[in-house]
Design a protein around this motif. Structure first.
Motif, PDB file in Angstrom:
ATOM      1  N   CYS A 119       0.825  -1.231   0.002  1.00  0.00           N
ATOM      2  CA  CYS A 119      -0.194   0.113   0.077  1.00  0.00           C
ATOM      3  C   CYS A 119       0.887   1.276  -0.032  1.00  0.00           C
ATOM      4  O   CYS A 119       2.161   1.030   0.343  1.00  0.00           O
ATOM      5  N   TYR A 120       0.304   2.326  -0.581  1.00  0.00           N
ATOM      6  CA  TYR A 120       1.166   3.658  -0.698  1.00  0.00           C
ATOM      7  C   TYR A 120       0.235   4.639   0.226  1.00  0.00           C
ATOM      8  O   TYR A 120      -0.675   5.076  -0.056  1.00  0.00           O
ATOM      9  N   TYR A 121       1.290   5.068   1.019  1.00  0.00           N
ATOM     10  CA  TYR A 121       0.549   6.302   1.942  1.00  0.00           C
ATOM     11  C   TYR A 121       1.410   7.546   1.594  1.00  0.00           C
ATOM     12  O   TYR A 121       2.584   7.547   1.394  1.00  0.00           O
ATOM     13  N   ILE A 122       0.629   8.803   1.332  1.00  0.00           N
ATOM     14  CA  ILE A 122       0.948   9.961   1.172  1.00  0.00           C
ATOM     15  C   ILE A 122       0.602  11.044   2.195  1.00  0.00           C
ATOM     16  O   ILE A 122      -0.377  11.469   2.026  1.00  0.00           O
ATOM     17  N   PRO A 123       1.432  11.221   3.215  1.00  0.00           N
ATOM     18  CA  PRO A 123       1.197  11.955   4.303  1.00  0.00           C
ATOM     19  C   PRO A 123       0.758  13.598   3.943  1.00  0.00           C
ATOM     20  O   PRO A 123      -0.370  13.793   4.589  1.00  0.00           O
ATOM     21  N   GLN A 124       1.279  14.051   3.230  1.00  0.00           N
ATOM     22  CA  GLN A 124       1.275  15.260   2.991  1.00  0.00           C
ATOM     23  C   GLN A 124      -0.207  15.635   2.367  1.00  0.00           C
ATOM     24  O   GLN A 124      -0.718  16.874   2.405  1.00  0.00           O
ATOM     25  N   ILE A 125      -0.960  14.721   1.858  1.00  0.00           N
ATOM     26  CA  ILE A 125      -2.408  14.907   1.398  1.00  0.00           C
ATOM     27  C   ILE A 125      -3.047  13.882   1.806  1.00  0.00           C
ATOM     28  O   ILE A 125      -4.234  13.726   1.388  1.00  0.00           O
ATOM     29  N   LYS A 126      -2.681  13.105   2.944  1.00  0.00           N
ATOM     30  CA  LYS A 126      -3.678  12.346   3.662  1.00  0.00           C
ATOM     31  C   LYS A 126      -4.095  11.176   2.968  1.00  0.00           C
ATOM     32  O   LYS A 126      -5.620  11.179   3.072  1.00  0.00           O
ATOM     33  N   ILE A 127      -3.467  10.781   2.054  1.00  0.00           N
ATOM     34  CA  ILE A 127      -4.138   9.658   0.994  1.00  0.00           C
ATOM     35  C   ILE A 127      -3.537   8.399   1.235  1.00  0.00           C
ATOM     36  O   ILE A 127      -2.097   8.182   1.326  1.00  0.00           O
ATOM     37  N   LEU A 160      -2.353   4.323  10.862  1.00  0.00           N
ATOM     38  CA  LEU A 160      -2.296   5.580  10.357  1.00  0.00           C
ATOM     39  C   LEU A 160      -3.314   6.610  10.913  1.00  0.00           C
ATOM     40  O   LEU A 160      -4.385   6.148  11.524  1.00  0.00           O
ATOM     41  N   PRO A 161      -3.279   7.703  10.728  1.00  0.00           N
ATOM     42  CA  PRO A 161      -4.045   8.823  11.363  1.00  0.00           C
ATOM     43  C   PRO A 161      -5.559   8.632  10.929  1.00  0.00           C
ATOM     44  O   PRO A 161      -5.839   8.201   9.746  1.00  0.00           O
ATOM     45  N   ASP A 162      -6.552   9.011  11.768  1.00  0.00           N
ATOM     46  CA  ASP A 162      -7.938   8.944  11.411  1.00  0.00           C
ATOM     47  C   ASP A 162      -8.297   9.694  10.245  1.00  0.00           C
ATOM     48  O   ASP A 162      -9.313   9.509   9.683  1.00  0.00           O
ATOM     49  N   ASP A 163      -7.817  10.801   9.853  1.00  0.00           N
ATOM     50  CA  ASP A 163      -7.894  11.517   8.997  1.00  0.00           C
ATOM     51  C   ASP A 163      -7.707  11.158   7.614  1.00  0.00           C
ATOM     52  O   ASP A 163      -7.612  11.802   6.553  1.00  0.00           O
ATOM     53  N   PRO A 214     -13.353   8.481  -1.412  1.00  0.00           N
ATOM     54  CA  PRO A 214     -12.536   8.031  -0.501  1.00  0.00           C
ATOM     55  C   PRO A 214     -13.242   7.545   1.062  1.00  0.00           C
ATOM     56  O   PRO A 214     -14.262   8.124   1.177  1.00  0.00           O
ATOM     57  N   LEU A 215     -12.792   6.709   1.584  1.00  0.00           N
ATOM     58  CA  LEU A 215     -13.214   6.075   2.928  1.00  0.00           C
ATOM     59  C   LEU A 215     -12.426   6.854   3.926  1.00  0.00           C
ATOM     60  O   LEU A 215     -11.287   7.171   3.481  1.00  0.00           O
ATOM     61  N   ASN A 216     -13.085   7.165   4.936  1.00  0.00           N
ATOM     62  CA  ASN A 216     -12.321   7.586   6.041  1.00  0.00           C
ATOM     63  C   ASN A 216     -11.640   6.599   6.990  1.00  0.00           C
ATOM     64  O   ASN A 216     -12.535   5.898   7.450  1.00  0.00           O
ATOM     65  N   LEU A 217     -10.466   6.728   7.353  1.00  0.00           N
ATOM     66  CA  LEU A 217      -9.934   5.617   7.829  1.00  0.00           C
ATOM     67  C   LEU A 217     -10.485   5.607   9.520  1.00  0.00           C
ATOM     68  O   LEU A 217     -10.526   4.418  10.010  1.00  0.00           O
ATOM     69  N   GLY A 218     -10.358   6.745  10.163  1.00  0.00           N
ATOM     70  CA  GLY A 218     -11.207   6.823  11.265  1.00  0.00           C
ATOM     71  C   GLY A 218     -12.375   5.881  11.545  1.00  0.00           C
ATOM     72  O   GLY A 218     -12.696   5.426  12.468  1.00  0.00           O
ATOM     73  N   GLU A 219     -13.234   6.418  10.579  1.00  0.00           N
ATOM     74  CA  GLU A 219     -14.649   5.545  10.433  1.00  0.00           C
ATOM     75  C   GLU A 219     -14.549   3.939  10.271  1.00  0.00           C
ATOM     76  O   GLU A 219     -15.178   3.017  10.904  1.00  0.00           O
TER      77      GLU A 219
END
Length: 257
Positions: A119-127, A160-163, A214-219
């Motif tokens: 999986c690829y996470y891009i923190p600066q755009i929260k994706i 990873l962060p909820d947002d 997109p889905l919200n990870l926190g949810e």
């Protein structure tokens, strides 16, 4: 940071994503359908600079050869699946950090669906591009990995962060909702109030012909049974000794649903 994310529907329920920066430089994620991606690029007069690949399945890599030949783009793919993916120019391993078109990308190995899935996470755009590891209210089938591997992979994503905005490889959200509701009722597990609120929002999106991404990870953390497999109440209701066994039992039930 200015960017644009385009979601393309492919095959029956696949998604192909195009991430474009402010300078019109593009990254294509999992271009499985050659016709869909090429027709869109031609209609928009877009050039592909990079391709990110989550795993080796044909419905995620089918368009790589054509894009590589026509756009001379660079292809980044999982290290452990290098023999199954064409035209790779760079291999990604767990924990790798690299920059593509000003996007700082973090690679997270998530074996389970396949042995080398990334999986690829891009923190600066929260994706997060989750491929076939995580879905709305669900997770990918274990075609190559073990339940222990798959659950550990999901725990890594859960950190990873909820947002975080999650973009998955398939539109399975509504089917997974049906399973979650039925299975929870069967075992006597009470879902949080946010579950039905979320369901209504997802149903509205689908009724209007839109993706649930997109889905919200926190949810997801609150409503996805696979991310909740270490919940003590769930473990007790499933009559299993630990989280991995709980995850295994939920996954087997989902396979039969």
């Amino acid at each position: 940071m200015n960017f644009r994310l385009i979601t393309l529907e492919a095959f029956t329920d696949n998604y192909i994503y195009i991430l474009e920066n402010a300078m019109k430089k593009t990254i294509v994620i999992d271009p499985g359908d050659t016709d869909v991606i090429c027709n869109f690029l031609e209609s928009q007069k877009m050039q592909v600079n990079h391709i990110l690949v989550t795993h080796h399945h044909a419905d995620h890599i089918g368009g790589i050869g054509t894009l590589f030949a026509e756009h001379h783009c660079k292809v980044i793919a999982p290290f452990h699946e290098s023999r199954k993916i064409p035209d790779i120019t760079r291999l990604a391993k767990d924990g790798d950090n690299f920059t593509l078109e000003n996007f700082k990308i973090h690679a997270i190995e998530t074996p389970g669906h396949t042995k080398g899935h990334i999986c690829y996470y891009i923190p600066q755009i929260k994706i997060l591009f989750a491929g076939d590891t995580l879905f709305g209210f669900g997770c990918g089938r274990l075609l190559e990995g073990t339940p222990a591997q798959a659950f550990h992979s999901l725990l890594k994503l859960r950190e990873l962060p909820d947002d975080t905005n999650v973009y998955c490889g398939h539109e399975y959200t509504m089917q997974n909702i049906d399973f979650t509701r039925d299975f929870s009722k069967e075992i006597g597990f009470t879902l949080p109030d946010i579950f039905e609120t979320r369901v209504a929002r997802m149903q509205e999106l689908r009724d209007d012909g839109n993706p649930t991404m997109p889905l919200n990870l926190g949810e997801e953390k609150q409503t996805n049974l696979f991310l909740m497999a270490d919940n003590p109440e769930l473990i007790k209701l499933l009559n299993v000794p630990n989280a991995v066994e709980a995850f295994t039992k939920i996954r087997l039930a989902r396979n039969k649903f």
